[in-house]
Design an enzyme around this catalytic site. Structure first.
Site, PDB file in Angstrom:
ATOM      1  N   HIS A  97      -2.242  -1.159  -4.222  1.00 16.13           N
ATOM      2  CA  HIS A  97      -1.844   0.191  -3.812  1.00 16.13           C
ATOM      3  C   HIS A  97      -1.261   0.204  -2.396  1.00 16.13           C
ATOM      4  CE1 HIS A  97      -6.068   0.803  -2.199  1.00 16.13           C
ATOM      5  NE2 HIS A  97      -5.439   1.549  -1.332  1.00 16.13           N
ATOM      6  N   ASP A 233      -6.838  -4.743  -7.878  1.00 13.69           N
ATOM      7  CA  ASP A 233      -6.037  -4.052  -6.870  1.00 13.69           C
ATOM      8  C   ASP A 233      -5.602  -5.006  -5.735  1.00 13.69           C
ATOM      9  OD1 ASP A 233      -4.816  -2.224  -5.230  1.00 13.69           O
ATOM     10  OD2 ASP A 233      -6.432  -0.744  -5.323  1.00 13.69           O
ATOM     11  N   SER A 662      -7.984  -0.288   3.342  1.00 14.03           N
ATOM     12  CA  SER A 662      -7.491  -0.811   2.078  1.00 14.03           C
ATOM     13  C   SER A 662      -6.809  -2.144   2.309  1.00 14.03           C
ATOM     14  CB  SER A 662      -6.490   0.156   1.450  1.00 14.03           C
ATOM     15  OG  SER A 662      -7.159   1.244   0.905  1.00 14.03           O
TER      16      SER A 662
HETATM   17  N1  ARG Z   1      -8.612   5.458  -3.362  1.00 11.51           N
HETATM   18  C1  ARG Z   1      -7.892   4.353  -2.829  1.00 11.51           C
HETATM   19  C2  ARG Z   1      -7.673   4.503  -1.346  1.00 11.51           C
HETATM   20  O1  ARG Z   1      -7.547   5.593  -0.834  1.00 11.51           O
HETATM   21  C3  ARG Z   1      -6.510   4.238  -3.408  1.00 11.51           C
HETATM   22  C4  ARG Z   1      -6.508   3.768  -4.778  1.00 11.51           C
HETATM   23  C5  ARG Z   1      -5.120   3.832  -5.368  1.00 11.51           C
HETATM   24  N2  ARG Z   1      -5.229   3.983  -6.802  1.00 11.51           N
HETATM   25  C6  ARG Z   1      -4.821   5.070  -7.493  1.00 11.51           C
HETATM   26  N3  ARG Z   1      -5.126   5.163  -8.753  1.00 11.51           N
HETATM   27  N4  ARG Z   1      -4.127   6.030  -6.936  1.00 11.51           N
HETATM   28  O2  ARG Z   1      -7.550   3.518  -0.650  1.00 11.51           O
END
Ligand code: ARG
Length: 727
Positions: A97, A233, A662
Site C-alpha cells: 500500500h 502487504d 507502514s
Molecule cells: N490501514 C493501513 C494503513 O493505514 C492501510 C492498508 C491499505 N489497505 C487497504 N485495503 N486500503 O497503513
C-alpha cells in the site's frame, strides 16, 4: 484531487494538538538518540541482544542506517511511509500500500501491474519514479537549549514559529553542508523541545517488485484495519546513487546504492512473548489530547469527515466499476480515501467503546489538584484547562459547516482551475498595468492545464458536486449554506441537478478547449460571468467566515497544550513521557502477542495461508485468490519458508505504531528482520489518542511469506540471492 485531499487530511490530522496519560509498558515511540536513557535492563530482559551503539550511532554504521523515510518530493519535511534496506545493493522492502501509487502510475489496461503484479528479473527492468525519494537519517541534535531561552509564554504561536525559524536558519544552513544534506527542525511536546534532523535524500528510487493486488491487498477494504489478516502487504524498491555513492536524479549512469547497513533476514520465526521492535517514521499521534478534544473529535470532527468521504467513495466506485481505465486511474485515490474513511469510523467507535473521555478526565483531575496545591503553579497553569475547554466550545458551533465545506469543496476537481484563476482575475482589474504579470500567470495556467485535463473526468466530477450540494443542504442550516444556494433557488427553482448541469455546460473551466481559448485572450468579464468561478468564490467566502475563528481556537488550544504537557512532566518527574509522533524516526519495542478482542473470543497471533483459502471468494474482487497461489498451497510447496507443513502469513506484536510506520521493519532481538508492519487493529482504533495495552496490536506480514511470494510465486530468485538470510 489526490494532493488536495492529502493536504487537507494532513491539516486535520496534524492540526489538533495533544496530550497523554501515563505510558503503559508497550506504549512509546522513542527517539533513537535517547535509546540509552530507556530502561536498558528491561529491554535486554525482554530479549534485545544489540547495544545502544549498534542501534543508533552517528560515527559507526548502525541499525538506523537501514531505515529509510519515503517521500514524494526532494526535501522531505515528513514521510508517507517507511522502508528498510535489505541488501548491499540498496534493495528496499516496504508495504504494497506504500508502493500503490507508484504501481498504479506504471499501470495501464494492457500492463496492469495492480492486477497482475510486477517483477524486475534484472536491474535494467526496474522502473524509475520521478517524484519518489528515500531519505537516510544522518544524525539528530537537540536544539532546545538554543531555542527556548529566546521564546516567551506571551508570544503567539505564530510569533514563536517565526522566532524559531529565525534562530534555526544559520544552524540549519551549517548542517546542510552546502546542499549535501536536507535539514529539518521540529517541535516536540508541543513546543517544549526542539530537535534538528539531518537527512541524506536519494532521488532515484526504482520499483523492483510487487505482488498482484490479490496478494498485496488481499481482503481489501473489508479486512483493512482488522485482524485476522491474510495480506501479503509488501512491495520492493531499490535506491540508486551516482557512481560515487552520492544522491543523484535518475540517470542511466546511476548504480545500486551501497548502504552503510542492511538488515539480515531471519527464517527462524518467533514464538509468543518474543522480543520485537519496529523502527520507522510514525506521522502523527494525539496522545495528550484532552477530554474536550476527545469529545470534539467524536461528536463534531469525525462525523463530518466520515460523511463527506463516504459520499466521495460511493461516487468514485460507480465510475471505477464501469470502466477498467478509470478503475486504474482512481485506484490509489480511492484506496487512500477508503483507508481514512474507515480509520475515522473506527476511531470514533473506539473512543466511545473504550470510554477514552473518562480516562482523559481522570488525568485532568489529577492535574487540577496538583495545580491548586501551589501558588506558582496556579499562576503558570491555572487557566490551561479552562482555555482549552473554551476554545473547543468556540469551535463547536462552526466546525460542522467548516469541515463540510472545506473537505467537500476540496474534492471537486472543477474548482481547481478557478482557484488558480483568482490571481489572474485580480490582475485583469488593470490589464494594461499588469500586462507582464498576466502573461506569466496565463502561461503557468496553460502549463498546469495540460496535466489537469488529462485526469479531469467531467461526468464523475459533476455527479460528485451534485451529491455534495445535496449533502450540504441536508446537514447545514440555511445560514451556513454557501451563496450558490441563492442562485440554485432563484435561477433553478431549487433544482441542484439543473444548476450543476448548467455549470458544467457553460463554464470555461469544464472544457480544455474553452480554457485554452480563454487563456489566450483572458478577460475579466468572462471570469465574472463564469458559473464555476462564481461557485468557487462562494465556497471560499463561506469557509473564510469560519476559518478565522477556527484558527484562533486551534491556536489557543496549541498554546495551552504546551503548558499542559510541561506541567504533566513536572508533575510526574519520574515518568518517561515520549513526544507525540511527528514524522521523525522513532523506535518502539514490545513482544509477539495474541489478544482477546471481546468476551469469550481469543485471537491467535499468527495467521496461515490456509486462511487465505478459507476467505477465497471468486465473485468478490477483494477475496480473489490467484490460481498459482492455490497450487502452491495444495502442493505444500513452501520451500524453506514454511514451518510444520504450514505457511504463516501475518502476525501480531504489541508495538506502538501509527500511519507513516507502514512498511517499517519488525526486528528481533538479534537485529534481524522478521516482518513488515502494515496496520493496526479494529478494537483499538482510538490508539492514536489513547494507547490500549490489552487490546492494541501491530499487524505485520511475516517476512517468510514475503520471501515465499518472491521466490515460489514470482520466481524472482535474483532478489532472494541478494538477501542475507539467517537460517
Ligand atoms: N490501514 C493501513 C494503513 O493505514 C492501510 C492498508 C491499505 N489497505 C487497504 N485495503 N486500503 O497503513
Amino acid at each position: 484531487m489526490r494532493k488536495l485531499f492529502l493536504t487537507f487530511l494532513t491539516a486535520i490530522v496534524l492540526g489538533f494538538s495533544s496530550f497523554a496519560a501515563s505510558p503503559a509498558p508497550d506504549e512509546g515511540m522513542w527517539l533513537p538518540m535517547f535509546v540509552e536513557r530507556l530502561n536498558w535492563t528491561d529491554i535486554q530482559t525482554m530479549g534485545l541482544k544489540l547495544t545502544p551503539e549498534e542501534l543508533y550511532s552517528i560515527n559507526n554504521s548502525s541499525l538506523k542506517d537501514a531505515i529509510v523515510g519515503l517521500a514524494a518530493g526532494s526535501a522531505p519535511g515528513g514521510f508517507f511511509c517507511t522502508g528498510e534496506i535489505v541488501s548491499d545493493q540498496g534493495l528496499i522492502f516496504t508495504n504494497h500500500h506504500c508502493g500503490y501509487d507508484v504501481i498504479q502510475n506504471h499501470s495501464t489496461v494492457e500492463h496492469d501491474y495492480l492486477t497482475d503484479g510486477f517483477w524486475a528479473m534484472k536491474l535494467e527492468d526496474e522502473l524509475s519514479n520521478p517524484a519518489l525519494t528515500a531519505s537516510f537519517l544522518i544524525r539528530m541534535e537537540d536544539l532546545t537549549a538554543q531555542i527556548l531561552p529566546l521564546l516567551s509564554d506571551t508570544m503567539s504561536p505564530k510569533d514563536r514559529a517565526a522566532k524559531v525559524r529565525e534562530i534555526t536558519k544559520p544552524i540549519k544552513e551549517a548542517a546542510a553542508e552546502s546542499g549535501k544534506y536536507d535539514v529539518v527542525v521540529k517541535s516536540f511536546y508541543e513546543g517544549n523541545e526542539y530537535y534538528m534532523f539531518v537527512y541524506q535524500t536519494y532521488k532515484d528510487v526504482r520499483l523492483v517488485g510487487a505482488p498482484p493486488e490479490s496478494i498485496g491487498k488481499f481482503g481489501g477494504d473489508t479486512d483493512n484495519w482488522m485482524w485476522p489478516r491474510h495480506t501479503g502487504d509488501f512491495s520492493i524498491f531499490r535506491v540508486y546513487s551516482a557512481p560515487d555513492g552520492s544522491p543523484a536524479e535518475y540517470s542511466k549512469e546511476n548504480v545500486p546504492f551501497k548502504p552503510r547497513h542492511h538488515l539480515p533476514i531471519s527464517l527462524k520465526g518467533y514464538e509468543k512473548n518474543d522480543y520485537a521492535m519496529v523502527w520507522g517514521y510514525p506521522g502523527s499521534t494525539d496522545r495528550y489530547l484532552t477530554s474536550y478534544g476527545v469529545e470534539f473529535a467524536m461528536d463534531k470532527k469525525n462525523p463530518a469527515i466520515i460523511d463527506v468521504f463516504g459520499k466521495v467513495l460511493e461516487n468514485m466506485k460507480v465510475y471505477m466499476d464501469s470502466d477498467p481505465a478509470l478503475r486504474i486511474e482512481y485506484a490509489s485515490d480511492y484506496a487512500g480515501i477508503a483507508n481514512s474513511w474507515k480509520y475515522f469510523i473506527g476511531q470514533t467507535k473506539g473512543l466511545k467503546n473504550l470510554d477514552v473521555k473518562s480516562k482523559k478526565e481522570k488525568t485532568e483531575q489529577q492535574f487540577a489538584t496538583w495545580v491548586k496545591a501551589s501558588a506558582d503553579r496556579k499562576a503558570k497553569y491555572g487557566k490551561v484547562l479552562e482555555d482549552v475547554k473554551n476554545s473547543y466550545v468556540s469551535m463547536t458551533g462552526i466546525v460542522t459547516p467548516f469541515y463540510y465545506l472545506a473537505i467537500g469543496s476540496g474534492q471537486i476537481s472543477l474548482f481547481e482551475m478557478p482557484r488558480q484563476a483568482i490571481q489572474l482575475s485580480g490582475l485583469l482589474e488593470d490589464s494594461k498595468e499588469n500586462k507582464a504579470a498576466i502573461e506569466e500567470s496565463t502561461k503557468a495556467m496553460k502549463e498546469g492545464a495540460e496535466d489537469y485535463y488529462k485526469n479531469f473526468n467531467a461526468s464523475m466530477d459533476k455527479d460528485l458536486l451534485k451529491s455534495m450540494l445535496k449533502m450540504f443542504k441536508a446537514k447545514l442550516t440555511p445560514e451556513q449554506l454557501p451563496d450558490v444556494f441563492t442562485t440554485i433557488n432563484k435561477k433553478f427553482k431549487g433544482n441542484i441537478d439543473a444548476y450543476v448541469d448548467d455549470m458544467y455546460e457553460k463554464s470555461i473551466f469544464a472544457s480544455k478547449d474553452k480554457m485554452m481559448k480563454f487563456l489566450n485572450k483572458p478577460s475579466k468579464k468572462t471570469l465574472d460571468n463564469d458559473p464555476a468561478f462564481a461557485a468557487n468564490q462562494a465556497f471560499m467566502s463561506s469557509m473564510m467566515k469560519y476559518q478565522g475563528d477556527f484558527s484562533k481556537g486551534e491556536s489557543t488550544v496549541d498554546q495551552n497544550m504546551r503548558l499542559f504537557i510541561a506541567a504533566l512532566r513536572e508533575m510526574n518527574p519520574d515518568k518517561k513521557y515520549f513526544p507525540d509522533a511527528n514524522s521523525t524516526m522513532r523506535f518502539t519495542y514490545g513482544t509477539v502477542e495474541d489478544y482477546y478482542p471481546a468476551d469469550a473470543i481469543h485471537y491467535d497471533y499468527v495467521t496461515n495461508l490456509a486462511g487465505v483459502m478459507e476467505k477465497e471468494d471468486p465473485k468478490n474482487p477483494e477475496f480473489v485468490v490467484p490460481s498459482k497461489l492455490k497450487e502452491l498451497f495444495k502442493a505444500k510447496d513452501f520451500g524453506q519458508y514454511g514451518k510444520d507443513g504450514k505457511m504463516i502469513t501475518c502476525f501480531l506484536t504489541t508495538n506502538d505504531i501509527t500511519g507513516g510506520n507502514s512498511g517499517s521493519p519488525v526486528i528481533n532481538g538479534n537485529g534481524e528482520l522478521i516482518g513488515i508492519a502494515f496496520d493496526g487493529n479494529w478494537e483499538a482504533m482510538s490508539g492514536d489518542i489513547a494507547f490500549e495495552t490489552e487490546l492494541q496490536r501491530t499487524i505485520n506480514v511475516d517476512i517468510r511469506y514475503v520471501l515465499f511470494i518472491i521466490d515460489k510465486y514470482a520466481g524472482a530468485k535474483n532478489l532472494i540471492n541478494e538477501l542475507t538470510l539467517v537460517k
